[in-house]
Write a protein that holds these residues in place. Structure first.
Motif, short mmCIF file in Angstrom:
data_model
loop_
_atom_site.label_atom_id
_atom_site.label_comp_id
_atom_site.label_asym_id
_atom_site.label_seq_id
_atom_site.Cartn_x
_atom_site.Cartn_y
_atom_site.Cartn_z
N ILE A 1 74.95 -7.97 38.12
CA ILE A 1 73.58 -7.66 38.30
C ILE A 1 73.59 -6.43 38.68
CG2 ILE A 1 71.40 -8.41 39.48
CD1 ILE A 1 72.16 -11.18 39.30
N ALA A 2 74.52 -6.07 39.68
CA ALA A 2 74.34 -4.74 40.36
C ALA A 2 74.67 -3.72 39.39
CB ALA A 2 75.49 -4.88 41.61
N ALA A 3 75.72 -3.95 38.63
CA ALA A 3 75.96 -2.85 37.62
C ALA A 3 74.85 -2.64 36.88
CB ALA A 3 77.43 -3.43 36.72
N ALA A 4 74.22 -3.86 36.35
CA ALA A 4 72.99 -3.49 35.43
C ALA A 4 71.93 -2.79 36.01
CB ALA A 4 72.61 -5.00 34.81
N THR A 5 71.86 -3.05 37.20
CA THR A 5 70.74 -2.33 37.83
C THR A 5 71.06 -0.97 38.02
OG1 THR A 5 70.23 -4.35 39.29
CG2 THR A 5 69.45 -2.29 40.24
N LEU B 1 69.87 -11.64 26.57
CA LEU B 1 70.31 -10.28 26.97
C LEU B 1 69.97 -10.45 28.58
CD1 LEU B 1 67.84 -8.85 24.12
CD2 LEU B 1 70.21 -8.51 24.39
N TRP B 2 69.92 -9.10 29.17
CA TRP B 2 69.77 -9.13 30.68
C TRP B 2 68.59 -7.91 30.82
CZ3 TRP B 2 69.73 -12.18 34.93
CH2 TRP B 2 69.43 -11.55 36.15
N ASP B 3 67.59 -8.04 31.38
CA ASP B 3 66.54 -7.01 31.44
C ASP B 3 66.78 -6.62 32.97
OD1 ASP B 3 64.23 -5.45 32.14
OD2 ASP B 3 63.05 -6.62 30.57
N ARG B 4 67.21 -5.29 32.99
CA ARG B 4 67.42 -4.81 34.42
C ARG B 4 66.26 -4.25 35.27
NH1 ARG B 4 69.92 1.23 33.97
NH2 ARG B 4 68.40 2.07 32.59
N LYS B 5 65.25 -3.84 34.36
CA LYS B 5 63.79 -3.78 35.01
C LYS B 5 63.25 -4.99 35.48
CE LYS B 5 59.56 -1.31 34.31
NZ LYS B 5 58.69 -0.76 33.19
N ALA B 6 63.26 -5.94 34.99
CA ALA B 6 62.60 -7.38 35.24
C ALA B 6 63.73 -8.26 36.20
CB ALA B 6 62.20 -8.01 33.96
N GLY B 7 64.79 -7.94 36.21
CA GLY B 7 65.95 -8.63 36.90
C GLY B 7 65.78 -10.22 36.58
#
Length: 283
Positions: free
Chosen positions: A196-200, A252-258
């Motif tokens: 999560i941290a890397a995606a952010t 997928l992982w949406d980094r904006k929405a978390g």
């Protein structure tokens, strides 16, 4: 320096055992010295990486537990094996290998608000994760390992009654359940938090036992209003972290929405992108 002193002591002990005719003990000493040498030199680590204090303690703990268990089992009679070791191994080994392959992945997925079925993990990596989970067991087998050292130093303990063996059996099961659950949860949660941290930050996410998150640009194969899925609103101009395709869905992982976004795989095309890259001319 402590490692060098311990290695010298191991070699001297092995030499003494060999002179006294204990070839098996000398061989075990040689293997132990070799393993500790490899761990100390670190040939399996990347260049420039050092060992943390936690890694050193865990390594020493595993070696000590294995040594204690060896001292314990070499003193057992066939009666003791049949009394509680065989049922323990049969129940734990069977259940653990059948179930543990997906435990770490399930915990990892849950931390990301995904289901285990959303991660298409190759069988070989499920086996590897099972082995990882089983290594945790060595750290919660401290009690029988200590008992092995105690019986080795004081042979009078060998006559302890069956009641004590039953108590050890119960305590061991409780320790395994508690210890492995805690360690597995911590391992999976830490890996998911790093993802999560890397995606952010828009960086490349680290892999986790066959799960390899990759940055992708998602190109709709049909009009956006006809896309079906689950999660936050899809934006083709932004990159997403992809966990691959599972059960017909692009995960997928949406980094904006978390949070995760799932789209029907046949309705989109996943195009590899650089970490945090811009897609479709937007940001």
């Amino acid at each position: 320096m402590l490692a060098v002193l311990a290695g010298v002591a191991t070699v001297l002990s092995g030499a003494r055992l060999f002179r006294e005719g204990g070839a098996a003990g000398a061989g075990m000493s040689a293997v132990a010295a070799g393993v500790m040498l490899l761990l100390g030199l670190g040939p399996f680590r990347a260049v420039g990486q050092g060992r943390t204090g936690q890694q050193v303690l865990v390594t020493v703990g595993i070696v000590a537990v294995v040594a204690g268990l060896w001292l314990l089992v070499r003193q057992w009679s066939w009666h003791e094996w049949a009394a509680w070791v065989v049922p323990l191994v049969a129940s734990l080994a069977g259940a653990t290998f059948l179930a543990s392959g997906s435990v770490l992945h399930s915990l990892y997925a849950d931390r990301l608000s995904l289901s285990p079925g959303d991660l298409d993990v190759p069988p070989i990596w499920q086996v590897v994760s099972a082995v990882k989970l089983l290594t945790f067991l060595s750290l919660v087998l401290v009690l029988p390992a200590w008992w092995g050292f105690a019986r080795h130093r004081h042979h009078s303990y060998a006559g302890t009654g069956e009641g004590f063996n039953v108590a050890i059996y119960v305590l061991l099961l409780i320790a395994i359940l508690t210890g492995v659950s805690t360690l597995a949860l911590h391992s999976a949660a830490r890996a998911a938090d790093r993802t999560i941290a890397a995606a952010t930050r828009g960086e490349e996410a680290p892999p986790y036992f066959g799960v390899e998150p990759k940055w992708v640009c998602v190109e709709p194969a049909e009009p956006a209003e006809r896309l079906s899925g689950d999660g936050p609103r899809f934006d083709p101009k932004r990159p997403y972290v992809s966990f691959g395709v599972a059960q017909g869905m692009a995960v997928l992982w949406d980094r904006k929405a978390g949070e995760p976004l799932k789209l029907t795989a046949r309705q989109v095309r996943l195009i590899p992108a650089e970490s945090g890259a811009v897609c479709g001319g937007g940001g």
